[in-house]
Write a protein that holds these residues in place. Structure first.
Motif, PDB file in Angstrom:
ATOM      1  N   GLN A   1       0.845  -1.184   0.000  1.00 27.11           N
ATOM      2  CA  GLN A   1       0.000   0.000   0.000  1.00 27.11           C
ATOM      3  C   GLN A   1       0.884   1.239   0.000  1.00 27.11           C
ATOM      4  OE1 GLN A   1      -2.768   0.733  -0.745  1.00 27.11           O
ATOM      5  NE2 GLN A   1      -4.089  -1.043  -0.415  1.00 27.11           N
ATOM      6  N   LEU A   2       0.440   2.263  -0.682  1.00 25.76           N
ATOM      7  CA  LEU A   2       1.231   3.481  -0.763  1.00 25.76           C
ATOM      8  C   LEU A   2       0.346   4.696  -0.474  1.00 25.76           C
ATOM      9  CD1 LEU A   2       3.901   4.900  -1.549  1.00 25.76           C
ATOM     10  CD2 LEU A   2       3.174   4.790  -3.936  1.00 25.76           C
ATOM     11  N   HIS A   3       0.875   5.622   0.303  1.00 28.18           N
ATOM     12  CA  HIS A   3       0.121   6.830   0.644  1.00 28.18           C
ATOM     13  C   HIS A   3       0.983   8.069   0.474  1.00 28.18           C
ATOM     14  CE1 HIS A   3      -2.808   4.149   2.486  1.00 28.18           C
ATOM     15  NE2 HIS A   3      -1.810   3.571   3.129  1.00 28.18           N
ATOM     16  N   ALA A   4       0.322   9.177   0.159  1.00 23.96           N
ATOM     17  CA  ALA A   4       1.024  10.463   0.078  1.00 23.96           C
ATOM     18  C   ALA A   4       0.820  11.228   1.383  1.00 23.96           C
ATOM     19  CB  ALA A   4       0.496  11.273  -1.094  1.00 23.96           C
ATOM     20  N   HIS A   5       1.877  11.865   1.838  1.00 21.09           N
ATOM     21  CA  HIS A   5       1.840  12.658   3.067  1.00 21.09           C
ATOM     22  C   HIS A   5       2.516  13.983   2.737  1.00 21.09           C
ATOM     23  CE1 HIS A   5       2.109  12.976   7.605  1.00 21.09           C
ATOM     24  NE2 HIS A   5       2.984  13.896   7.242  1.00 21.09           N
ATOM     25  N   HIS A   6       1.934  15.104   3.166  1.00 24.03           N
ATOM     26  CA  HIS A   6       2.584  16.359   2.799  1.00 24.03           C
ATOM     27  C   HIS A   6       3.249  17.035   3.993  1.00 24.03           C
ATOM     28  CE1 HIS A   6      -0.404  18.980   4.676  1.00 24.03           C
ATOM     29  NE2 HIS A   6      -1.336  18.173   4.203  1.00 24.03           N
ATOM     30  N   GLY A   7       4.323  17.760   3.700  1.00 28.47           N
ATOM     31  CA  GLY A   7       4.939  18.628   4.699  1.00 28.47           C
ATOM     32  C   GLY A   7       4.192  19.951   4.709  1.00 28.47           C
TER      33      GLY A   7
ATOM     34  N   LEU B   1     -14.332  17.494   8.665  1.00 32.33           N
ATOM     35  CA  LEU B   1     -14.155  16.230   9.400  1.00 32.33           C
ATOM     36  C   LEU B   1     -14.073  15.051   8.432  1.00 32.33           C
ATOM     37  CD1 LEU B   1     -16.482  16.782  12.500  1.00 32.33           C
ATOM     38  CD2 LEU B   1     -14.007  17.066  12.334  1.00 32.33           C
ATOM     39  N   ALA B   2     -14.860  15.114   7.364  1.00 31.76           N
ATOM     40  CA  ALA B   2     -14.813  14.019   6.387  1.00 31.76           C
ATOM     41  C   ALA B   2     -13.444  13.963   5.725  1.00 31.76           C
ATOM     42  CB  ALA B   2     -15.911  14.212   5.340  1.00 31.76           C
ATOM     43  N   LYS B   3     -12.894  15.146   5.442  1.00 34.50           N
ATOM     44  CA  LYS B   3     -11.560  15.169   4.826  1.00 34.50           C
ATOM     45  C   LYS B   3     -10.517  14.622   5.801  1.00 34.50           C
ATOM     46  CE  LYS B   3     -12.149  19.373   2.127  1.00 34.50           C
ATOM     47  NZ  LYS B   3     -11.653  20.749   2.087  1.00 34.50           N
ATOM     48  N   ILE B   4     -10.647  14.976   7.064  1.00 37.60           N
ATOM     49  CA  ILE B   4      -9.694  14.460   8.061  1.00 37.60           C
ATOM     50  C   ILE B   4      -9.831  12.946   8.178  1.00 37.60           C
ATOM     51  CG2 ILE B   4      -9.034  14.509  10.511  1.00 37.60           C
ATOM     52  CD1 ILE B   4      -9.909  17.479  10.557  1.00 37.60           C
ATOM     53  N   ASP B   5     -11.064  12.478   8.145  1.00 36.15           N
ATOM     54  CA  ASP B   5     -11.284  11.023   8.228  1.00 36.15           C
ATOM     55  C   ASP B   5     -10.581  10.292   7.082  1.00 36.15           C
ATOM     56  OD1 ASP B   5     -12.754  11.316  10.502  1.00 36.15           O
ATOM     57  OD2 ASP B   5     -14.711  11.205   9.510  1.00 36.15           O
ATOM     58  N   ARG B   6     -10.611  10.911   5.914  1.00 33.74           N
ATOM     59  CA  ARG B   6      -9.954  10.286   4.767  1.00 33.74           C
ATOM     60  C   ARG B   6      -8.437  10.219   5.002  1.00 33.74           C
ATOM     61  NH1 ARG B   6      -7.154  11.875   0.485  1.00 33.74           N
ATOM     62  NH2 ARG B   6      -6.800  10.132  -0.909  1.00 33.74           N
ATOM     63  N   GLU B   7      -7.873  11.284   5.570  1.00 35.64           N
ATOM     64  CA  GLU B   7      -6.441  11.272   5.878  1.00 35.64           C
ATOM     65  C   GLU B   7      -6.116  10.170   6.882  1.00 35.64           C
ATOM     66  OE1 GLU B   7      -4.091  12.992   4.359  1.00 35.64           O
ATOM     67  OE2 GLU B   7      -5.641  13.911   3.104  1.00 35.64           O
TER      68      GLU B   7
ATOM     69  N   LEU C   1      -2.117  14.652  11.840  1.00 37.02           N
ATOM     70  CA  LEU C   1      -2.181  15.990  12.436  1.00 37.02           C
ATOM     71  C   LEU C   1      -1.891  17.104  11.430  1.00 37.02           C
ATOM     72  CD1 LEU C   1      -2.674  17.491  15.033  1.00 37.02           C
ATOM     73  CD2 LEU C   1      -0.389  16.858  15.807  1.00 37.02           C
ATOM     74  N   MET C   2      -0.835  16.897  10.651  1.00 36.80           N
ATOM     75  CA  MET C   2      -0.435  17.951   9.710  1.00 36.80           C
ATOM     76  C   MET C   2      -1.570  18.223   8.725  1.00 36.80           C
ATOM     77  SD  MET C   2       2.839  19.274   8.999  1.00 36.80           S
ATOM     78  CE  MET C   2       4.098  18.186   8.366  1.00 36.80           C
ATOM     79  N   SER C   3      -2.132  17.165   8.143  1.00 35.10           N
ATOM     80  CA  SER C   3      -3.246  17.359   7.208  1.00 35.10           C
ATOM     81  C   SER C   3      -4.436  17.947   7.917  1.00 35.10           C
ATOM     82  CB  SER C   3      -3.703  16.032   6.614  1.00 35.10           C
ATOM     83  OG  SER C   3      -2.665  15.344   6.100  1.00 35.10           O
ATOM     84  N   ALA C   4      -4.708  17.464   9.109  1.00 34.72           N
ATOM     85  CA  ALA C   4      -5.896  17.933   9.831  1.00 34.72           C
ATOM     86  C   ALA C   4      -5.790  19.432  10.099  1.00 34.72           C
ATOM     87  CB  ALA C   4      -6.067  17.147  11.124  1.00 34.72           C
ATOM     88  N   LEU C   5      -4.610  19.878  10.481  1.00 38.59           N
ATOM     89  CA  LEU C   5      -4.430  21.314  10.730  1.00 38.59           C
ATOM     90  C   LEU C   5      -4.555  22.101   9.432  1.00 38.59           C
ATOM     91  CD1 LEU C   5      -1.503  21.199  13.321  1.00 38.59           C
ATOM     92  CD2 LEU C   5      -3.814  22.049  13.771  1.00 38.59           C
ATOM     93  N   ARG C   6      -4.044  21.527   8.363  1.00 36.83           N
ATOM     94  CA  ARG C   6      -4.181  22.208   7.058  1.00 36.83           C
ATOM     95  C   ARG C   6      -5.660  22.337   6.692  1.00 36.83           C
ATOM     96  NH1 ARG C   6      -5.484  19.945   2.487  1.00 36.83           N
ATOM     97  NH2 ARG C   6      -4.732  17.888   3.095  1.00 36.83           N
TER      98      ARG C   6
END
Ligand SMILES: Cc1cc2nc3c(=O)[nH]c(=O)nc-3n(C[C@H](O)[C@H](O)[C@H](O)COP(=O)(O)O)c2cc1C
Ligand code: FES
Lengths: 428, 157
Positions: A165-171, B7-13, B26-31
């Protein structure tokens, strides 16, 4: 921007076709054939590592560490979760190649990571992408979806009995996260502060599990090697410097851009490819491997070939392959002032020598540039540098010092002129 | 504090990480929270932490460490111009100066009408397209000559 590609990572990419990055197009130009070869010929993990070693592929993230060797460090038989991480946090000033890869050929990276996962027994991968290139992050997520839909990601890939599985994560705006252990901290949702090594990520990485981290370009070179064999890749470059390499050329050239060329190409030829010097000016100096690499004056540079060994012999480093070209009108004091500000701004603050020292470097160079320099300042800079380098957890400290040392080694008189005359040697 | 959409977007992350590693999101959720509110007030940071089951300080550390988070209100349009050396050699610093002049504000400031915030940025990994400007943390604007800047600003209403 110009992109010249005659090599591995951009093999067959049509930069004018807005759909060239898509999976369908990638497959048409031979993509995912490396992965298929593994499935069809039942290649083993050991065979792939042997090909990787033969290829002499060296890490494209900056340190040039042999990739095959790195892969062999992973405890493949370790029971439990192992991770694969890609470093697309590209933030080293001058470097913009990985952006071009995930934008124009994301599936080469995805295929390379799947092969890496198979080879090292890692079933989950993350690609950590620089926050500022958010559109490229979005595209990469789309590419992942394509690969998933086509069965290249998921369970029992190509019937090999292997899951990935592969996921993207952003800085989100921190240069330090390009350092691999800071990246891991950041991926875990923390401040990006580097970890002590050892333990190395291969034994204690993401979530404390064995982890291999490679640069985007490194992974994107893997499909070619598996498809064509390590020997073929090696022969593209020169011994100990296998393959082609992307050079990001910025500064005073006519055609800034990414150029994928064989390792070992004479610098003069690369400069020519980039359209030569802008406005017909004379070349003054080049930073050959990203802002952390010591600067080299024109005469030394014109005698270098673009590979790890030649640039190291000249007293600098190939680093990330970011070539910053400066013409005769460039003020070296001002150039260094801006770079020093960057390291000061980006130090994570964890180690005192780096946190405090980068501030000292910046402030002293700033006062020289602004006409308040003192005769003893140049020795002060070197002494501050000596108290940072080698005394910090990660290499950001060294990265801040090397540009200062390089400038004072090759352009000391220009700094002295600034201090004495309170003005620039060049008009700008 | 956070909309259903956020919240739906955070759930996807959250699906990207192991169930016991929610902190990774956390980083995505804060974004995502910043996208909704424009900036990260203490209350918003705390709401994100709550949602992920983390102590507020964990979220605050991340919100204050990473440069693209707005810890103060910003204008409707945030413009971050790269002035690092490779860009500066191709007009990056000049683009910054031109923007300051045009908008009548310095780096880190917002126009009185609340429309524009200007920031000085570090290398965005796009130096070949210099001068570059990141628009609202999302879109990269390339080759920002004075004419291109004029055009872009005219488009922003
Ligand atoms: C301050 C600092 C910043 C770095 N930034 C990056 C980066 O943006 N991208 C990258 O691939 N490696 C970067 N590195 C190197 C990584 O730590 C690591 O060596 C690399 O990702 C390994 O991949 P490779 O073996 O494929 O080169 C950085 C290192 C330091 C010390
Ligand atoms: S220096 Fe401006 S994007 Fe790299």
């Amino acid at each position: 921007m110009a992109t010249f590609a005659k090599g591995v990572v951009f093999e067959g990419v049509d930069f004018d076709d807005p759909n060239s990055w898509r999976l369908e197009e990638y497959v048409k130009r031979g993509g995912y054939a490396g992965l298929r070869r593994i499935a069809d010929e039942k290649l083993t993990q050991d065979q792939i590592i042997a090909e990787m070693k033969l290829s002499a592929l060296r890490g494209r993230g900056g340190a040039g560490f042999p990739t095959g060797l790195k892969w062999s460090f992973m405890p493949r038989s370790f029971p439990g979760q192992k991770y694969l991480v890609c470093n697309t946090d590209e933030g080293e000033p001058g470097t913009f190649k990985d952006l071009d890869i995930i934008w124009n050929n994301p599936h080469a990276l995805i295929e390379g990571m799947i092969i890496g996962g198979f080879t090292m027994g890692a079933t989950v991968g993350y690609n950590y992408i620089h926050g500022e290139v958010f559109e490229a992050y979005e595209r990469f997520e789309e590419a992942i979806e394509e690969a998933r839909a086509a069965g290249f990601l998921g369970a029992n890939i190509l019937g090999c009995g292997f899951d990935f599985q592969l996921h993207a994560h952003h800085g989100y705006g921190a240069y330090i996260c390009g350092e691999e252990t800071a990246l891991l901290e950041s991926l875990e949702g923390k401040k990006g502060q580097p970890r002590f090594k050892p333990p190395f990520p291969a034994s204690f990485g993401l979530y404390g599990k064995p982890t291999t981290i490679n640069n985007t370009e490194t992974y994107a070179s893997v499909p070619y090697i598996v498809r064509n064999g390590g020997q073929k890749f090696l022969e593209l470059g020169k011994p100990n410097n296998g393959g082609t390499k992307l050079f990001s050329i910025s500064g005073h050239v006519n055609r800034p851009g990414n150029y994928e060329v064989p390792l070992g190409m004479p610098f003069a030829e690369l400069l020519e490819l980039a359209g030569g010097m802008r406005n017909g000016k004379k070349l003054k100096a080049v930073i050959p491997g990203g802002s952390s690499a010591p600067v080299l004056p024109a005469d030394i540079m014109m005698n270098c070939t673009m590979d790890f060994d030649s640039i190291a012999k000249a007293g600098s480093m190939l680093g990330s392959g970011a070539v910053i070209v400066m013409d005769e009108d460039t003020c070296m004091v001002r150039a260094l002032e801006r770079l020093s500000y960057f390291y000061f701004e980006e130090s994570c603050g964890q180690c005192t020598p780096c946190r405090e020292g980068t501030g000292w470097l910046y402030r002293v160079i700033h006062r020289i540039e602004h006409g308040h320099g003192r005769p003893e300042d140049l020795d002060l800079l070197l002494s501050v540098g000596a108290n940072i380098a080698g005394r910090t957890i990660c290499a950001l400290g060294d990265a801040a010092v090397m540009p200062v040392q390089g400038m004072l080694k090759h352009f000391r008189s220009e700094f002295e002129y600034h201090i004495e005359n309170k003005r620039c040697l060049v008009d700008h | 504090m956070l909309s259903k959409e956020s919240l739906a977007k955070i759930d996807r992350e959250l699906t990207k990480y192991p169930a016991e590693q929610k902190r990774s999101a956390l980083m995505s959720a804060l974004r995502i929270a910043q996208l909704e509110h424009g900036w990260l007030s203490n209350d918003v940071v705390e709401a994100v932490a709550d949602y992920l089951g983390l102590p507020p300080i964990a979220a605050m550390e991340v919100a204050t460490f990473y440069g693209m988070f707005n810890r103060q209100p910003v204008g409707k349009f945030k413009l971050t111009v790269c002035t690092n050396l490779p860009c500066a050699l191709s007009g990056g610093a000049d683009a910054g100066k031109y923007l300051q002049q045009k908008l009548g504000i310095g780096y880190g400031e917002t126009t009185a009408d609340g429309k524009f915030t200007l920031q000085e940025g570090e290398c965005m990994g796009a130096c070949g397209y210099a001068p570059v400007m990141l628009f609202n943390n999302h879109t990269m604007c390339n080759h920002m000559t004075p004419e291109a800047i004029d055009k872009k600003l005219a488009e922003l209403e």
